[in-house]
Enzyme design. Structure first.
Site, mmCIF file in Angstrom:
data_model
loop_
_atom_site.group_PDB
_atom_site.id
_atom_site.type_symbol
_atom_site.label_atom_id
_atom_site.label_comp_id
_atom_site.label_asym_id
_atom_site.label_seq_id
_atom_site.Cartn_x
_atom_site.Cartn_y
_atom_site.Cartn_z
ATOM 1 N N CYS A 126 -50.718 76.441 30.009
ATOM 2 C CA CYS A 126 -50.859 75.673 31.259
ATOM 3 C C CYS A 126 -51.197 76.547 32.455
ATOM 4 O O CYS A 126 -51.615 76.042 33.499
ATOM 5 C CB CYS A 126 -49.590 74.878 31.544
ATOM 6 S SG CYS A 126 -49.269 73.637 30.300
ATOM 7 N N HIS A 263 -49.391 73.116 39.263
ATOM 8 C CA HIS A 263 -49.618 72.613 37.903
ATOM 9 C C HIS A 263 -48.859 71.295 37.772
ATOM 10 O O HIS A 263 -47.731 71.158 38.241
ATOM 11 C CB HIS A 263 -49.117 73.633 36.882
ATOM 12 C CG HIS A 263 -49.098 73.096 35.480
ATOM 13 N ND1 HIS A 263 -50.179 72.441 34.930
ATOM 14 C CD2 HIS A 263 -48.129 73.101 34.523
ATOM 15 C CE1 HIS A 263 -49.870 72.077 33.707
ATOM 16 N NE2 HIS A 263 -48.637 72.457 33.424
ATOM 17 N N ASN A 293 -49.874 65.835 31.933
ATOM 18 C CA ASN A 293 -50.023 67.288 31.929
ATOM 19 C C ASN A 293 -51.300 67.646 31.170
ATOM 20 O O ASN A 293 -51.350 67.536 29.957
ATOM 21 C CB ASN A 293 -48.789 67.915 31.260
ATOM 22 C CG ASN A 293 -48.868 69.436 31.211
ATOM 23 O OD1 ASN A 293 -49.906 70.030 31.509
ATOM 24 N ND2 ASN A 293 -47.764 70.056 30.822
#
Ligand code: ACO
Length: 336
Positions: A126, A263, A293
Site C-alpha cells: 500500500c 492512504h 483500499n
C-alpha cells in the site's frame, strides 16, 4: 533517459520534482456492501462503522493492473501537456503486476509508445505510490531525469479471498498517476520511507513464485492474509511518527499544511492521523468510502479527485502518507 547522457539533465541551482499533471482510472463495475453481504456473513452497517467503506470498484475479467495504469497515465500526461517522447522514466507502484516479467511499467511504456525511457515497478504494497514517487523524485533531483511518469495501480480483487469476510470487504481496484517535471521553484520538499520486514506475517500474501505456488490454483493460490487489529495499531503509530518526522525535517508545523492526502485503508486510521496533526476532516481528502483500499493506487486516486474538483490548488502544501504490507510506510511533503 536512453538517448541522453547520464546527468545531462542537470541544470544549475536547486532542482525540485513538481507535479505537472494528475490522472486516475476506476473500473466500471461497482461492488457495494450489500452485494458483499450476499456472499459472506457481513453487513453494510459493520463495514461502514469499522472502515468507512460503502463500495469499491472491481476490474472486469481480463482487465489488468497495466490496463488501469495506462488509462490513468493518459489522463495525467494530458493534464501535464507531455507526450510519450518527453518521458525519461516510468515508475509503477504495484503489488499486483500483470506478469512476473516484464514489469507493468514496461507493459505500459510499450502501449504509450515511450520506448527507450527507463521503466520499473516498485513493490511496497500500500506504500507503493509513495515509494515510487520518492524514487522518481531522486532521479529528478540528481539531474538524471526531467520528466517522470509515476503510477500507482492495483487489481487486489485478484488476490482477495472472496470467502474470507475479515479481508474481502476492504479492498478495491483502481489506478492513479502523476507526471513529475524538473522545476527550479516548487515541488516535492522531502520524502521519508520506512519498512519493518519483521512484521511480515501480520499482513501478507504467503504465496509467491518460489514459495507455496500452486500451479492448479488461480494466481498460484495467492491470498491476502491480515491480522487487522494488530495492523491497525501498528499503522496508527507508524503514521504518527512519519508525519512528525516529515514536518520536523522541513521546519514546518501542522498549521502550515493545506491538505492531508492519506492512504485510504480505513476511515478510523485516517481520522487518527488527522487528529494527531490537528487537521479538521475538511482538509483531509477521503475516498475510502467510495474506492475501498486500492493499495498503491489510493493516494494518487485521492490526489487526482481533489485536483480535478478544484479543492487542491497550485501553491498549496500537501502531505501524502501511506502504510502497507511489509510492513512499509512513508510520506511525501510537497508544494503543489
Ligand atoms: N463483517 C462482520 N463481522 C466481521 C467482519 C465482517 N466483514 N470481519 C470481522 N468481523 C468480526 C470478527 O470476526 C470479530 O468477531 P468476534 O468479536 O466475534 O471475534 C469482530 O468482527 C471484530 O473484529 P476485529 O478484527 O477486532 O475488528 P476491527 O475493529 O479491528 O476491524 C479491520 C477490522 C477493519 C480490518 C481493522 O482492523 C483495520 O482496518 N485494520 C487495518 C487494515 C490496514 O490498514 N491495512 C493496511 C493496508 S493493506 C495492504 O497493505 C495490502
Amino acid at each position: 533517459m536512453s538517448e541522453r547522457e547520464p546527468g545531462s539533465h542537470a541544470i544549475s541551482g536547486r532542482i525540485y520534482a513538481r507535479i505537472a499533471g494528475t490522472g486516475s482510472y476506476l473500473p466500471d463495475k461497482l461492488l457495494t456492501n450489500d452485494d458483499l453481504a450476499k456472499q459472506v456473513d457481513t453487513s453494510d452497517e459493520w463495514i461502514r462503522s469499522r472502515t468507512g467503506i460503502r463500495q469499491r470498484h472491481i476490474a472486469a475479467e481480463g482487465q489488468t493492473t497495466g490496463d488501469l495504469g495506462y488509462e490513468a497515465a493518459l489522463k495525467a500526461m494530458e493534464a501535464a501537456g507531455v507526450s510519450a517522447a518527453d518521458l525519461d522514466m516510468i515508475v509503477v507502484g504495484t503489488t499486483t503486476p500483470d506478469l512476473i516479467f516484464p514489469s507493468t511499467a514496461c507493459l505500459i511504456q510499450a502501449r504509450l509508445g515511450a520506448n527507450g525511457c527507463a521503466a520499473m515497478d516498485v513493490n511496497a504494497a500500500c506504500s507503493g505510490f509513495v515509494y515510487a514517487l520518492s524514487v522518481a523524485d531522486k532521479f529528478i533531483r540528481c539531474g538524471d531525469a526531467r520528466t517522470v511518469l509515476v503510477i500507482g495501480a492495483e487489481t487486489l480483487s485478484r488476490i482477495v479471498d472472496w470467502t474470507e469476510r475479515t479481508t474481502c470487504v476492504l479492498f478495491g481496484d483502481g489506478a492513479g498517476a502523476v507526471v513529475l517535471k524538473a522545476d527550479s521553484e516548487t515541488g516535492i520538499l522531502s520524502t521519508h520511507l520506512h519498512a519493518d520486514g519483521g512484521k511480515k506475517e501480520l499482513l501478507w500474501n504467503p504465496v509467491g513464485v518460489s514459495v507455496g505456488f500452486q500451479a492448479d490454483q488461480p494466481n498460484g493460490g495467492a491470498r491476502i492474509k491480515m491480522k487487522g487489529n494488530d495492523v491497525f495499531k501498528y499503522a496508527v503509530k507508524a503514521l504518527d511518527s512519519v508525519v512528525d518526522e516529515t514536518l520536523e525535517a522541513n521546519g514546518l508545523t501542522q498549521q502550515d499544511l493545506d491538505w492531508l492526502i492519506p492512504h485510504q485503508a480505513n476511515l478510523r486510521i485516517i481520522e487518527a492521523t488527522a487528529k494527531r496533526l490537528g487537521m479538521p476532516m475538511e482538509r483531509v481528502v477521503v475516498t475510502v468510502d467510495r474506492h475501498g483500499n486500492t493499495s498503491a493506487a489510493s493516494v494518487p486516486l485521492a490526489l487526482d479527485e481533489a485536483v480535478r474538483s478544484g479543492r487542491v490548488q497550485r501553491g498549496q502544501l500537501l502531505l501524502f502518507e501511506a502504510f502497507g504490507g511489509g510492513f512499509t510506510w512513508g510520506s511525501a511533503l510537497l508544494r503543489y
